[in-house]
Scaffold this motif. Structure first.
Motif, PDB file in Angstrom:
ATOM      1  N   VAL A   1       0.860  -1.178   0.000  1.00 39.31           N
ATOM      2  CA  VAL A   1       0.000   0.000   0.000  1.00 39.31           C
ATOM      3  C   VAL A   1       0.896   1.228   0.000  1.00 39.31           C
ATOM      4  O   VAL A   1       1.632   1.475   0.953  1.00 39.31           O
ATOM      5  CB  VAL A   1      -0.931   0.018   1.228  1.00 39.31           C
ATOM      6  N   THR A   2       0.840   1.996  -1.082  1.00 38.02           N
ATOM      7  CA  THR A   2       1.706   3.152  -1.228  1.00 38.02           C
ATOM      8  C   THR A   2       0.968   4.430  -0.826  1.00 38.02           C
ATOM      9  O   THR A   2      -0.255   4.447  -0.660  1.00 38.02           O
ATOM     10  CB  THR A   2       2.171   3.307  -2.688  1.00 38.02           C
ATOM     11  N   GLU A   3       1.743   5.494  -0.700  1.00 35.48           N
ATOM     12  CA  GLU A   3       1.133   6.789  -0.393  1.00 35.48           C
ATOM     13  C   GLU A   3       0.163   7.196  -1.499  1.00 35.48           C
ATOM     14  O   GLU A   3      -0.903   7.763  -1.231  1.00 35.48           O
ATOM     15  CB  GLU A   3       2.215   7.857  -0.233  1.00 35.48           C
ATOM     16  N   ALA A   4       0.513   6.895  -2.737  1.00 34.13           N
ATOM     17  CA  ALA A   4      -0.383   7.207  -3.856  1.00 34.13           C
ATOM     18  C   ALA A   4      -1.708   6.463  -3.720  1.00 34.13           C
ATOM     19  O   ALA A   4      -2.774   7.009  -4.038  1.00 34.13           O
ATOM     20  CB  ALA A   4       0.290   6.862  -5.176  1.00 34.13           C
ATOM     21  N   ASP A   5      -1.672   5.219  -3.258  1.00 34.33           N
ATOM     22  CA  ASP A   5      -2.892   4.451  -3.048  1.00 34.33           C
ATOM     23  C   ASP A   5      -3.776   5.116  -1.994  1.00 34.33           C
ATOM     24  O   ASP A   5      -5.001   5.205  -2.153  1.00 34.33           O
ATOM     25  CB  ASP A   5      -2.569   3.022  -2.598  1.00 34.33           C
ATOM     26  N   LEU A   6      -3.146   5.575  -0.913  1.00 30.93           N
ATOM     27  CA  LEU A   6      -3.896   6.221   0.161  1.00 30.93           C
ATOM     28  C   LEU A   6      -4.540   7.512  -0.322  1.00 30.93           C
ATOM     29  O   LEU A   6      -5.709   7.788  -0.025  1.00 30.93           O
ATOM     30  CB  LEU A   6      -2.975   6.505   1.352  1.00 30.93           C
ATOM     31  N   ARG A   7      -3.782   8.288  -1.070  1.00 30.88           N
ATOM     32  CA  ARG A   7      -4.322   9.569  -1.552  1.00 30.88           C
ATOM     33  C   ARG A   7      -5.448   9.345  -2.549  1.00 30.88           C
ATOM     34  O   ARG A   7      -6.445  10.070  -2.552  1.00 30.88           O
ATOM     35  CB  ARG A   7      -3.203  10.409  -2.171  1.00 30.88           C
ATOM     36  N   ARG A   8      -5.302   8.339  -3.399  1.00 31.25           N
ATOM     37  CA  ARG A   8      -6.352   8.040  -4.364  1.00 31.25           C
ATOM     38  C   ARG A   8      -7.641   7.639  -3.645  1.00 31.25           C
ATOM     39  O   ARG A   8      -8.735   8.106  -3.996  1.00 31.25           O
ATOM     40  CB  ARG A   8      -5.902   6.929  -5.307  1.00 31.25           C
ATOM     41  N   ALA A   9      -7.516   6.785  -2.646  1.00 31.42           N
ATOM     42  CA  ALA A   9      -8.697   6.346  -1.903  1.00 31.42           C
ATOM     43  C   ALA A   9      -9.371   7.519  -1.199  1.00 31.42           C
ATOM     44  O   ALA A   9     -10.606   7.645  -1.218  1.00 31.42           O
ATOM     45  CB  ALA A   9      -8.300   5.278  -0.888  1.00 31.42           C
ATOM     46  N   ALA A  10      -8.574   8.374  -0.595  1.00 33.09           N
ATOM     47  CA  ALA A  10      -9.134   9.532   0.099  1.00 33.09           C
ATOM     48  C   ALA A  10      -9.788  10.499  -0.875  1.00 33.09           C
ATOM     49  O   ALA A  10     -10.882  11.023  -0.629  1.00 33.09           O
ATOM     50  CB  ALA A  10      -8.035  10.229   0.901  1.00 33.09           C
ATOM     51  N   ASP A  11      -9.123  10.741  -1.995  1.00 33.09           N
ATOM     52  CA  ASP A  11      -9.658  11.664  -2.995  1.00 33.09           C
ATOM     53  C   ASP A  11     -10.986  11.164  -3.550  1.00 33.09           C
ATOM     54  O   ASP A  11     -11.952  11.934  -3.697  1.00 33.09           O
ATOM     55  CB  ASP A  11      -8.659  11.850  -4.135  1.00 33.09           C
ATOM     56  N   LEU A  12     -11.027   9.883  -3.901  1.00 29.22           N
ATOM     57  CA  LEU A  12     -12.252   9.323  -4.475  1.00 29.22           C
ATOM     58  C   LEU A  12     -13.410   9.398  -3.487  1.00 29.22           C
ATOM     59  O   LEU A  12     -14.543   9.762  -3.851  1.00 29.22           O
ATOM     60  CB  LEU A  12     -12.012   7.875  -4.907  1.00 29.22           C
ATOM     61  N   ALA A  13     -13.142   9.060  -2.232  1.00 29.21           N
ATOM     62  CA  ALA A  13     -14.201   9.097  -1.216  1.00 29.21           C
ATOM     63  C   ALA A  13     -14.666  10.525  -0.965  1.00 29.21           C
ATOM     64  O   ALA A  13     -15.870  10.790  -0.857  1.00 29.21           O
ATOM     65  CB  ALA A  13     -13.709   8.454   0.081  1.00 29.21           C
ATOM     66  N   ALA A  14     -13.725  11.459  -0.869  1.00 33.89           N
ATOM     67  CA  ALA A  14     -14.086  12.856  -0.621  1.00 33.89           C
ATOM     68  C   ALA A  14     -14.865  13.442  -1.789  1.00 33.89           C
ATOM     69  O   ALA A  14     -15.874  14.150  -1.598  1.00 33.89           O
ATOM     70  CB  ALA A  14     -12.826  13.679  -0.342  1.00 33.89           C
ATOM     71  N   ASP A  15     -14.418  13.170  -3.017  1.00 31.40           N
ATOM     72  CA  ASP A  15     -15.105  13.689  -4.201  1.00 31.40           C
ATOM     73  C   ASP A  15     -16.517  13.108  -4.309  1.00 31.40           C
ATOM     74  O   ASP A  15     -17.473  13.827  -4.625  1.00 31.40           O
ATOM     75  CB  ASP A  15     -14.310  13.366  -5.462  1.00 31.40           C
ATOM     76  N   ALA A  16     -16.635  11.815  -4.063  1.00 29.76           N
ATOM     77  CA  ALA A  16     -17.951  11.181  -4.135  1.00 29.76           C
ATOM     78  C   ALA A  16     -18.885  11.753  -3.073  1.00 29.76           C
ATOM     79  O   ALA A  16     -20.075  11.996  -3.332  1.00 29.76           O
ATOM     80  CB  ALA A  16     -17.816   9.670  -3.973  1.00 29.76           C
ATOM     81  N   ALA A  17     -18.358  11.971  -1.876  1.00 28.66           N
ATOM     82  CA  ALA A  17     -19.174  12.542  -0.804  1.00 28.66           C
ATOM     83  C   ALA A  17     -19.644  13.942  -1.172  1.00 28.66           C
ATOM     84  O   ALA A  17     -20.804  14.313  -0.927  1.00 28.66           O
ATOM     85  CB  ALA A  17     -18.380  12.562   0.497  1.00 28.66           C
ATOM     86  N   ALA A  18     -18.755  14.737  -1.758  1.00 23.22           N
ATOM     87  CA  ALA A  18     -19.114  16.106  -2.153  1.00 23.22           C
ATOM     88  C   ALA A  18     -20.219  16.111  -3.202  1.00 23.22           C
ATOM     89  O   ALA A  18     -21.056  17.034  -3.241  1.00 23.22           O
ATOM     90  CB  ALA A  18     -17.883  16.842  -2.665  1.00 23.22           C
TER      91      ALA A  18
END
Length: 211
Positions: A180-197
């Motif tokens: 699990v890379t930092e890029a994986d973490l950021r992608r997961a966070a970005d996708l969840a935040a964008d979807a929530a918005a």
């Protein structure tokens, strides 16, 4: 919780019962982490904790009762997520916390063994669900903050946002067994935040009409 064991300190705070309970449940988690669920025994726990084996059996009934009570005990420990003032960053922090919990010593061994034990024991699985529900409830505060700031709709399901942010991490850790890379973490966070918005985690039209 499936176990009816009282949490440490609920009887005679600071007394012998509370100390013995804490010692047994701490020993249970330590033994689980060091030897795994298959080698976990009440005898090992009794020896490690210094509490008589008969007492351990009388109160917890065996390995599954011990581990269920230990997971319940873990929900009494203080923990809250980091709060940065931005949902995207907060969700990244949650995903990073999950990775650390399963990769940093000594916590990683206990965390991984608890999940493995839940596959082997319905009683432990029920206890793990309670533990995870507690963690999700605590983590959901970052989404509540985002609602207050107007980042996401007011009727956003905070628990589902948290699940969406950490689910890809659990997939890599336990299914695909990938790093699990930092890029994986950021992608997961970005996708969840964008979807929530966009309202993907509400009961409104935005969620019901999406493909």
């Amino acid at each position: 919780m499936t176990s009816d064991t009282k949490s440490p300190g609920s009887s005679r705070p600071g007394g012998r019962t509370a100390r013995n309970t804490a010692a047994v449940l701490r020993a249970t988690l330590d033994e689980l982490g060091e030897h795994g669920y298959g080698a976990l025994t009440a005898e090992r726990v009794a020896t490690r904790s210094g509490v008589h084996k008969a007492t351990v059996y009388r109160r917890w009934g065996g390995v599954d009762g011990l581990l269920s009570a230990a997971l319940e005990w873990s929900t009494t420990h203080a923990w809250e997520p980091a709060r940065t003032g931005e949902l995207r960053a907060d969700l990244y922090g949650l995903a990073e916390t999950v990775v650390r919990g399963f990769t940093d010593a000594p916590e990683r061994d206990v965390s991984a063994a608890s999940v493995a034990a839940a596959f082997a024991s319905p009683e432990v699985a029920a206890a793990l669900r309670v533990f995870m529900a507690d963690r999700h409830a605590r983590a959901a505060v970052v989404v509540a903050d985002a609602i207050d700031r107007g980042e996401v709709p007011a009727d956003t399901d905070a628990h589902e946002v948290v699940r969406a942010a950490v689910a890809p991490v659990y997939y890599r850790l336990f299914v695909s067994r990938e790093p699990v890379t930092e890029a994986d973490l950021r992608r997961a966070a970005d996708l969840a935040a964008d979807a929530a918005a966009r309202g993907a985690f509400t009961a409104g039209p935005a969620s019901s009409s999406r493909a």
